[in-house]
Design a protein around this motif. Structure first.
Motif, PDB file in Angstrom:
ATOM      1  N   GLY A   1      -7.732  15.425   3.662  1.00 59.35           N
ATOM      2  CA  GLY A   1      -7.748  14.106   3.061  1.00 59.35           C
ATOM      3  C   GLY A   1      -7.641  12.985   4.076  1.00 59.35           C
ATOM      4  O   GLY A   1      -7.378  13.212   5.264  1.00 59.35           O
ATOM      5  N   PRO A   2      -7.861  11.738   3.645  1.00 64.33           N
ATOM      6  CA  PRO A   2      -7.911  10.592   4.557  1.00 64.33           C
ATOM      7  C   PRO A   2      -6.588  10.255   5.222  1.00 64.33           C
ATOM      8  O   PRO A   2      -6.563   9.454   6.156  1.00 64.33           O
ATOM      9  CB  PRO A   2      -8.384   9.441   3.653  1.00 64.33           C
ATOM     10  N   ASP A   3      -5.490  10.839   4.747  1.00 63.69           N
ATOM     11  CA  ASP A   3      -4.193  10.558   5.363  1.00 63.69           C
ATOM     12  C   ASP A   3      -3.912  11.449   6.574  1.00 63.69           C
ATOM     13  O   ASP A   3      -2.893  11.286   7.245  1.00 63.69           O
ATOM     14  CB  ASP A   3      -3.069  10.730   4.341  1.00 63.69           C
ATOM     15  N   ALA A   4      -4.794  12.394   6.863  1.00 61.98           N
ATOM     16  CA  ALA A   4      -4.629  13.238   8.043  1.00 61.98           C
ATOM     17  C   ALA A   4      -4.801  12.387   9.300  1.00 61.98           C
ATOM     18  O   ALA A   4      -5.367  11.295   9.276  1.00 61.98           O
ATOM     19  CB  ALA A   4      -5.653  14.371   8.030  1.00 61.98           C
ATOM     20  N   THR A   5      -4.317  12.896  10.415  1.00 64.23           N
ATOM     21  CA  THR A   5      -4.532  12.198  11.678  1.00 64.23           C
ATOM     22  C   THR A   5      -5.928  12.492  12.197  1.00 64.23           C
ATOM     23  O   THR A   5      -6.550  13.512  11.845  1.00 64.23           O
ATOM     24  CB  THR A   5      -3.507  12.635  12.739  1.00 64.23           C
TER      25      THR A   5
END
Length: 438
Positions: free
Chosen positions: A181-185
């Motif tokens: 998801g977009p919250d990953a680094t």
């Protein structure tokens, strides 16, 4: 001259048929436009002379790179607002069509009047000097060995420290894979992409991998360290090669990984068990693409796999009228070309490959580009010191505009898995779709 901003806004409406959707501030400190909108800052009248001598996108690009134009406020918002007026409205794109349109404009009294007004605003003067960041690939056959090397050097030999700042520790200059998801680094997403490629290629200890366009060595490092392969990476960039070799030595993998400054057309030591080409095929060009696919097919052993990771454009109603984006061609990827994914699949098949999987990951590239832009903006003063103010401006505009292009489905990116299937017909792939453990 007074109220230059108002005169510019009025002239823009006359030419474009619509009011500018952003504010304008001119060199005389005058300002006009919708409140709260991003502001286009015209720092020097020279910006208008650039448009006079080269109307359209290239004139605007030169003004941006030279610092004659700037944007205050959200750059993404400004580009979104301007896209409908600039990049998405012109029906004539082929060189011949643009010439015809220019001749017709000279016959139009309203446009002749607008040109006189622009001349009055711009002031007298010869064509401004080109920004030094503009590519000069020289003459000679398109995609010859010498010209390709020069084009690659323009894009990649701008300082490894600068790329470290933009790309982060992974030093991967291609679309990441945000499976968490977009919250990953960004680092986790790039690691996930490299691992996905390795699994699609079914890498395992002892296999031989060729990475075409290996960049700073991230793919070959990951494949050797995590999957035990013996790997060769080829690049045309001297700076990339030096950086990759140091990384490999620091990781203690010099016995497993070799980095060469070599064109893919000159690789002599096939066959390989697997080939990865990640973000490289955009440089090949339509005139060389059949040669590219044939060479990769020849370099693979029967049963070997190819993973071709490539940006794609949308098909055009008139493919002969397609032209390369002038800003990107002059300042980012000289001689680069994008093709529709269907054409790429066809040319792989014509070379003898069996295409087994196509995965579209367009949204992943938008997230990747926004992360790179954030890295650049976070360290903006240092970025300008590491390369040049103009080069930093090129990368900021290019990456932000590309992020919007991926988000709006103007361009895409695909991972194509192909096999050099032997005469027996045994592909070696698992029966279960996308079970890359086989």
């Amino acid at each position: 001259m007074s109220d230059a901003a108002g005169r510019i806004a009025t002239l823009a409406k006359e030419v474009l048929g619509d009011p500018l959707p952003i504010r304008v501030r001119a060199w005389d400190h005058s300002e006009t436009g919708p409140p709260g909108a991003p502001t286009l800052v015209i720092r020097r009248r020279r910006a208008l002379r650039r448009l006079l001598w080269r109307p359209g996108e290239l004139g605007l690009a030169r003004a941006w790179v030279a610092g004659d134009l700037d944007v205050e406020g959200d750059l993404y918002d400004a580009l979104e607002r301007l896209s409908g007026l600039l990049w998405e409205r012109g029906p004539a794109t082929a060189p011949r069509s643009r010439l015809r349109t220019g001749i017709e404009a000279l016959r139009d009294p309203a446009l002749r009047t607008a040109a006189r007004k622009l001349i009055a605003l711009a002031g007298p003067g010869l064509p401004p000097a080109l920004p030094r960041e503009e590519a000069r690939t020289g003459f000679g056959p398109l995609h010859s060995l010498r010209r390709d090397k020069k084009a690659i050097s323009h894009h990649y030999d701008v300082g490894n420290d600068f790329y470290e700042l933009v790309l982060g520790p992974s030093m991967v200059y291609s679309c990441a894979y945000w499976d968490d998801g977009p919250d990953a680094t960004l680092e986790d997403a790039q690691r996930a992409k490299l691992d996905l490629v390795c699994r699609k290629l079914a890498l395992r200890p002892g296999l031989r991998l060729l990475d075409v366009g290996c960049g700073w060595g991230s793919m070959v490092l990951h494949a050797a360290r995590e999957y035990g392969v013996r790997a060769v990476g080829v690049t045309l960039s001297e700076e990339q090669a030096a950086y990759a070799r140091k990384r490999i030595a620091d990781a203690g993998l010099t016995d497993q990984v070799e980095i060469r400054v070599q064109d893919y057309r000159e690789v002599p030591d096939g066959p390989y068990d697997a080939i990865s080409s990640i973000g490289m095929a955009e440089h090949v060009g339509s005139v060389r693409y059949a040669e590219y696919t044939a060479i990769l097919h020849r370099l693979l052993r029967p049963g070997g796999r190819l993973l071709n990771h490539q940006i794609a454009r949308r098909p055009q109603p008139d493919e002969e009228a397609y032209h390369v984006d002038e800003f990107i061609d002059r300042y980012v990827f000289p001689d680069g070309e994008l093709a529709p994914v269907g054409r790429t699949v066809t040319q792989l098949e014509e070379a003898g490959f069996e295409v087994r999987d196509v995965e579209a990951i367009r949204e992943h590239y938008a997230l990747t580009l926004r992360s790179w832009v954030a890295n650049l903006e976070r360290s903006w003063p240092r970025a300008m010191r590491l390369t040049s103010p103009g080069r930093a401006r090129v990368w900021r505009l290019y990456m932000a505009a590309c992020a919007l292009s991926f988000e709006r489905n103007r361009i895409g990116v695909n991972q194509i898995l192909a096999v050099r299937t032997p005469e027996s017909g045994t592909s070696g792939l698992p029966l279960r779709a996308r079970d890359w453990r086989g």
